[in-house]
Design a protein around this motif. Structure first.
Motif, short mmCIF file in Angstrom:
data_model
loop_
_atom_site.label_atom_id
_atom_site.label_comp_id
_atom_site.label_asym_id
_atom_site.label_seq_id
_atom_site.Cartn_x
_atom_site.Cartn_y
_atom_site.Cartn_z
N ASP A 30 -10.17 7.28 9.15
CA ASP A 30 -10.75 8.62 9.34
C ASP A 30 -9.84 9.67 8.69
O ASP A 30 -8.72 9.38 8.27
CB ASP A 30 -11.04 8.89 10.82
N PRO A 31 -10.27 10.91 8.58
CA PRO A 31 -9.50 11.92 7.82
C PRO A 31 -8.10 12.18 8.36
O PRO A 31 -7.20 12.54 7.60
CB PRO A 31 -10.38 13.18 7.95
N PHE A 32 -7.88 12.01 9.67
CA PHE A 32 -6.57 12.31 10.24
C PHE A 32 -5.58 11.16 10.10
O PHE A 32 -4.39 11.33 10.39
CB PHE A 32 -6.71 12.68 11.73
N GLU A 33 -6.04 10.00 9.66
CA GLU A 33 -5.13 8.86 9.52
C GLU A 33 -4.06 9.14 8.48
O GLU A 33 -2.89 8.79 8.66
CB GLU A 33 -5.92 7.60 9.15
N VAL A 34 -4.45 9.79 7.40
CA VAL A 34 -3.48 10.13 6.34
C VAL A 34 -2.40 11.05 6.89
O VAL A 34 -1.20 10.87 6.63
CB VAL A 34 -4.20 10.77 5.14
N SER A 35 -2.80 12.06 7.66
CA SER A 35 -1.83 12.98 8.24
C SER A 35 -0.87 12.26 9.18
O SER A 35 0.33 12.56 9.22
CB SER A 35 -2.56 14.10 9.00
N PHE A 36 -1.39 11.31 9.94
CA PHE A 36 -0.56 10.54 10.86
C PHE A 36 0.50 9.74 10.10
O PHE A 36 1.70 9.81 10.40
CB PHE A 36 -1.44 9.62 11.70
N PHE A 37 0.08 8.99 9.10
CA PHE A 37 1.03 8.12 8.38
C PHE A 37 1.96 8.92 7.47
O PHE A 37 3.06 8.45 7.16
CB PHE A 37 0.26 7.06 7.57
N ASN A 38 1.56 10.12 7.05
CA ASN A 38 2.46 10.94 6.25
C ASN A 38 3.70 11.37 7.02
O ASN A 38 4.73 11.70 6.44
CB ASN A 38 1.73 12.18 5.74
N GLN A 39 3.60 11.38 8.35
CA GLN A 39 4.74 11.79 9.18
C GLN A 39 5.66 10.62 9.54
O GLN A 39 6.67 10.83 10.21
CB GLN A 39 4.23 12.48 10.45
N LEU A 40 5.32 9.43 9.09
CA LEU A 40 6.23 8.28 9.25
C LEU A 40 7.21 8.30 8.09
O LEU A 40 7.10 7.57 7.12
CB LEU A 40 5.42 6.98 9.29
N VAL A 41 8.22 9.18 8.21
CA VAL A 41 9.06 9.54 7.07
C VAL A 41 9.99 8.43 6.60
O VAL A 41 10.55 8.51 5.50
CB VAL A 41 9.89 10.81 7.40
N GLU A 42 10.20 7.39 7.40
CA GLU A 42 11.12 6.34 6.99
C GLU A 42 10.47 5.31 6.07
O GLU A 42 11.14 4.43 5.56
CB GLU A 42 11.74 5.67 8.22
N ASP A 43 9.17 5.42 5.89
CA ASP A 43 8.46 4.52 4.98
C ASP A 43 8.44 5.10 3.56
O ASP A 43 8.46 6.31 3.38
CB ASP A 43 7.02 4.31 5.44
N ARG A 44 8.39 4.21 2.58
CA ARG A 44 8.18 4.65 1.21
C ARG A 44 6.73 5.11 1.06
O ARG A 44 5.80 4.47 1.55
CB ARG A 44 8.46 3.51 0.24
N SER A 45 6.53 6.25 0.40
CA SER A 45 5.18 6.80 0.24
C SER A 45 5.13 7.60 -1.06
O SER A 45 6.13 7.71 -1.79
CB SER A 45 4.82 7.69 1.43
N THR A 46 3.98 8.18 -1.32
CA THR A 46 3.85 9.03 -2.51
C THR A 46 4.71 10.27 -2.42
O THR A 46 5.01 10.90 -3.44
CB THR A 46 2.37 9.44 -2.68
N ALA A 47 5.11 10.63 -1.19
CA ALA A 47 5.95 11.82 -1.01
C ALA A 47 7.42 11.56 -1.32
O ALA A 47 8.19 12.50 -1.54
CB ALA A 47 5.82 12.34 0.43
N GLY A 48 7.82 10.29 -1.36
CA GLY A 48 9.22 10.01 -1.65
C GLY A 48 9.62 8.60 -1.26
O GLY A 48 8.81 7.77 -0.86
N SER A 49 10.91 8.34 -1.38
CA SER A 49 11.46 7.02 -1.14
C SER A 49 11.56 6.73 0.36
O SER A 49 11.37 7.61 1.20
CB SER A 49 12.84 6.90 -1.78
N SER A 50 11.87 5.49 0.69
CA SER A 50 12.09 5.11 2.08
C SER A 50 13.48 5.59 2.52
O SER A 50 14.30 6.01 1.70
CB SER A 50 11.99 3.60 2.25
N TYR A 51 13.73 5.49 3.81
CA TYR A 51 15.02 5.94 4.33
C TYR A 51 16.17 5.12 3.76
O TYR A 51 17.21 5.66 3.37
CB TYR A 51 14.99 5.85 5.86
#
Length: 388
Positions: A320-341
């Motif tokens: 659903d639309p809010f799932e992306v917002s939820f996982f974007n705040q898991l900052v220790e994972d590697r994502s399109t926003a940046g590297s992993s911790y």
């Protein structure tokens, strides 16, 4: 408000949400002040201070009460002076360091490119940690990442800044403006959860006969900590997400949302009565007469009391639309926003090694050694992060 300090020191600048007049630069003016606001004051040395003595600071606030009375409130503090770098690093305050870095970012972001701002965040962190390596841990192996105990989570919060709405590509201007507004005014204890939210696993608590007096420590912000069939609450002091895994027990799902199965959930999940009236098929998180629903309402109430905020709640499920917002705040994972911790720790370690190597060549007193392979340990520090 005016801040004064003892001989040998002077106020350099103020940083926060206030107004200053050109004819009286020593004072800062506020339209209103409450317990959730803070101002950062930077100091300058005018002369050498005597180790063992004390430095004094005083903040005087002239204000008008709601009854129209003019009053002045004065706070005075004495702080011991030390020339020992180890003592200074032991007394360092992580929340204050993060608040300073974040507020400097918020103050300069409107006129700075995102790439320059990202580089500045990492450089500030590296400068602090490299100074510790130089003055307090110079005999340690260069292959190890040595961090001061009080600031061992500094890279984690720096990574959170890099992945936050301030520096992430594709963020709406309104979201970035809200973040800047929060960062420029909030007190330090509310800035850290804004950067590193608290993640709670609720599956066991929802079926417990009795809830503990205090909520448990939060989980590490990584998708690896999300178990199948789980229910998770993610909150940062302003908004909260209730994440429901797609393999959640149908009986528990029915107790919470009165939904017979996961696929029955509508994309228009909403806690607002207005949304229910507009869409009869919407499912809302309403109090229900069962243990799971009662426990969930208690958990939400305790969280809101702890944060002194109502916390807008968003119910999110798979796809659903809010799932992306939820996982974007898991900052220790590697994502399109940046590297992993872990990757970011390795990057910080390499930059520290390079900085120390430059210092060694400049002073000529140390034998320069090439930058070696990075060996790091991951610090999560539940005592610091999850009890915010």
């Amino acid at each position: 408000m005016r801040v004064r300090c003892s001989q040998g020191l002077e106020v350099g600048s103020y940083l926060g949400a206030f107004y200053r007049t050109t004819f009286n630069p020593t004072d800062v003016n506020f339209p209103a002040v409450d317990c959730d606001k803070s101002v950062i004051v930077s100091l300058r040395h005018q002369e050498k201070l005597s180790p063992g003595a004390e430095a004094y600071f005083q903040a005087a606030l002239l204000y008008t009460t709601t009854e129209g009375q003019r009053r002045i409130r004065v706070h005075t503090i004495a702080i011991p002076i030390s020339d020992n770098m180890s003592t200074i690093f032991k007394a360092a305050d992580l929340d204050s360091q993060i608040a300073i870095i974040g507020r400097r970012l918020a103050a300069t972001l409107p006129g700075t490119s995102l790439s320059s701002a990202r580089e500045s965040i990492t450089n500030q962190s590296v400068a602090i940690l490299a100074a510790y390596r130089k003055y307090c841990a110079s005999n340690s192996s260069s292959a190890q990442l040595i961090l001061p105990e009080a600031l061992k989570l500094l890279p984690l919060y720096a990574l959170s800044l890099l992945k936050g709405p301030a520096l992430k590509d594709g963020v709406k201007p309104d979201e970035r403006s809200i973040w800047i507004s929060h960062m420029m005014s909030l007190e330090t204890c509310r800035i850290t959860p804004l950067l590193y939210p608290r993640l709670l696993s609720l599956a066991d608590m929802l079926v417990a006969d009795e809830l503990p007096d205090e909520l448990p420590d939060g989980l590490v912000l990584s998708s690896e900590k999300l178990a199948q069939g789980g229910v998770y609450l993610l909150e940062n002091g302003f908004e909260a997400y209730l994440y429901l895994d797609k393999t959640l027990d149908p009986n528990l799902l029915n107790d919470l949302l009165n939904s017979p199965n996961y696929s029955f959930l509508s994309f228009s999940l909403s806690p607002n009565y207005e949304d229910i009236l507009r869409n009869p098929n919407a499912i809302a998180l309403l109090p229900r007469d069962n243990k799971a629903s009662h426990n969930l309402q208690q958990i939400l109430a305790k969280t809101r009391i702890h944060r002194s905020s109502f916390l807008r709640l968003r119910i999110t499920r798979k796809s659903d639309p809010f799932e992306v917002s939820f996982f974007n705040q898991l900052v220790e994972d590697r994502s399109t926003a940046g590297s992993s911790y872990v990757e970011y720790l390795c990057q910080v370690h390499r930059l520290i090694q390079a900085k120390v190597l430059v210092w060694a060549k400049d002073v000529g007193s140390l034998t320069p050694s090439p930058v070696t392979k990075t060996s790091v340990g991951v610090f999560h520090g539940k005592s610091s992060i999850n009890k915010q």
